[in-house]
Design a protein around this motif. Sequence first.
Motif, PDB file in Angstrom:
ATOM      1  N   ALA A  89      65.591 -35.777 -90.696  1.00 27.59           N
ATOM      2  CA  ALA A  89      66.743 -34.909 -90.973  1.00 27.59           C
ATOM      3  C   ALA A  89      67.037 -33.991 -89.798  1.00 27.59           C
ATOM      4  N   GLU A  90      67.088 -34.586 -88.592  1.00 22.23           N
ATOM      5  CA  GLU A  90      67.336 -33.804 -87.391  1.00 22.23           C
ATOM      6  C   GLU A  90      68.635 -34.246 -86.724  1.00 22.23           C
ATOM      7  N   PRO A  91      69.179 -33.412 -85.828  1.00 25.77           N
ATOM      8  CA  PRO A  91      70.385 -33.818 -85.092  1.00 25.77           C
ATOM      9  C   PRO A  91      70.118 -35.032 -84.216  1.00 25.77           C
ATOM     10  N   ARG A  92      71.173 -35.765 -83.889  1.00 24.57           N
ATOM     11  CA  ARG A  92      71.037 -36.928 -83.031  1.00 24.57           C
ATOM     12  C   ARG A  92      70.674 -36.491 -81.613  1.00 24.57           C
ATOM     13  N   ARG A  93      69.823 -37.279 -80.974  1.00 23.48           N
ATOM     14  CA  ARG A  93      69.379 -36.970 -79.613  1.00 23.48           C
ATOM     15  C   ARG A  93      70.069 -37.842 -78.573  1.00 23.48           C
ATOM     16  N   TYR A  94      71.175 -38.471 -78.970  1.00 22.91           N
ATOM     17  CA  TYR A  94      71.879 -39.375 -78.070  1.00 22.91           C
ATOM     18  C   TYR A  94      73.349 -39.416 -78.443  1.00 22.91           C
ATOM     19  N   ASP A  95      74.159 -39.866 -77.491  1.00 19.71           N
ATOM     20  CA  ASP A  95      75.574 -40.126 -77.747  1.00 19.71           C
ATOM     21  C   ASP A  95      75.742 -41.562 -78.220  1.00 19.71           C
ATOM     22  N   LEU A  96      76.729 -41.782 -79.064  1.00 19.09           N
ATOM     23  CA  LEU A  96      77.106 -43.123 -79.484  1.00 19.09           C
ATOM     24  C   LEU A  96      78.581 -43.317 -79.188  1.00 19.09           C
ATOM     25  N   VAL A  97      78.902 -44.386 -78.436  1.00 21.81           N
ATOM     26  CA  VAL A  97      80.284 -44.672 -78.062  1.00 21.81           C
ATOM     27  C   VAL A  97      80.622 -46.105 -78.452  1.00 21.81           C
ATOM     28  N   ALA A  98      81.795 -46.285 -79.046  1.00 26.06           N
ATOM     29  CA  ALA A  98      82.272 -47.630 -79.366  1.00 26.06           C
ATOM     30  C   ALA A  98      82.873 -48.246 -78.101  1.00 26.06           C
TER      31      ALA A  98
END
Length: 224
Positions: A89-98
Motif C-alpha cells: 500500500a505504498e506510492p508507485r516508485r516508477y513512471d508508467l507511459v503508454a
Amino acid sequence: MISPEDLRRIAAWSRDLKPEEFEEARRGISLKSYGKGNYICHVGDRLESWTGVAEGLVKMSTTSKEGKSATLAGLRAGAWFGEGTVIKAEPRRYDLVALRDTQLALMRRSTFLWLFEHSAAFNRFLVHQFNERLGQFIALAENERMLDSTARLARNLAWLFNPILYPDQSLTLAISQEELGLLAGMSRQMANQGLAKLADLGLLEVGHGSVTILDLDRLARYEG
C-alpha cells in the motif's frame, strides 16, 4: 466488471482459479484506456489497483534527480505488475507511459488481497511472478554495466517473450523500431542497427512494424 471470456484471454493465471475465486477476480476488475504517449502514473502516485496490460505496450521507467531516465521494463499485452506496491500500500516508485494506445485491466486492491488470502493457485502464480521479475531487474543492473547496445536490445526484447511472464503470447510482436529504442534506452537508429545485426545472426526476423523471434534462447543469452 470484466467478462469471463476477456478475463481468461488476458490473464493466464485466472484459468487455474476455483470457480468462486474466478468470480471474485472478475467482479473486482475494470478496464481503462490510455492514448499513445499518455502517462498512466508518475513516481509517487497512488495507483491502488493491481494492473494488467489487456492491449498495447507500456514502458516502466524512473528518472533521477539529475533528470537521467532509465527504463526498467517493457510490458506487453499479458503482463501483470505492481503486486508489491499493492501489498505494501505504498506510492508507485516508477513512471508508467503508454507507448501506443493501451487498455489496462485494473483489479481493486481489496480483490487482490482476498485472492492473496484465499487462493493457493493465485499465490503460486505470484511466487513465479516475483521470481521472474527479480531476475529481470538483477539482469538489468548487470546489462547496463557490461553489455553493448545491441546486447542490451537483445535482452530487452527477449524479456518481452519470457514464457513465464507471457505464457500465451506468440513469437511475433507488433512493435516499431522507435518503441524498441524507447524500451532499450537508445535511439531509433541504434535500435535499427541492432535489429539488423541480430537478424543477420538468425536470432530474429524484422517485419513491417513487427519482430518475430527465431531463437529465443540465443537471443536471451546474446552478449555481442
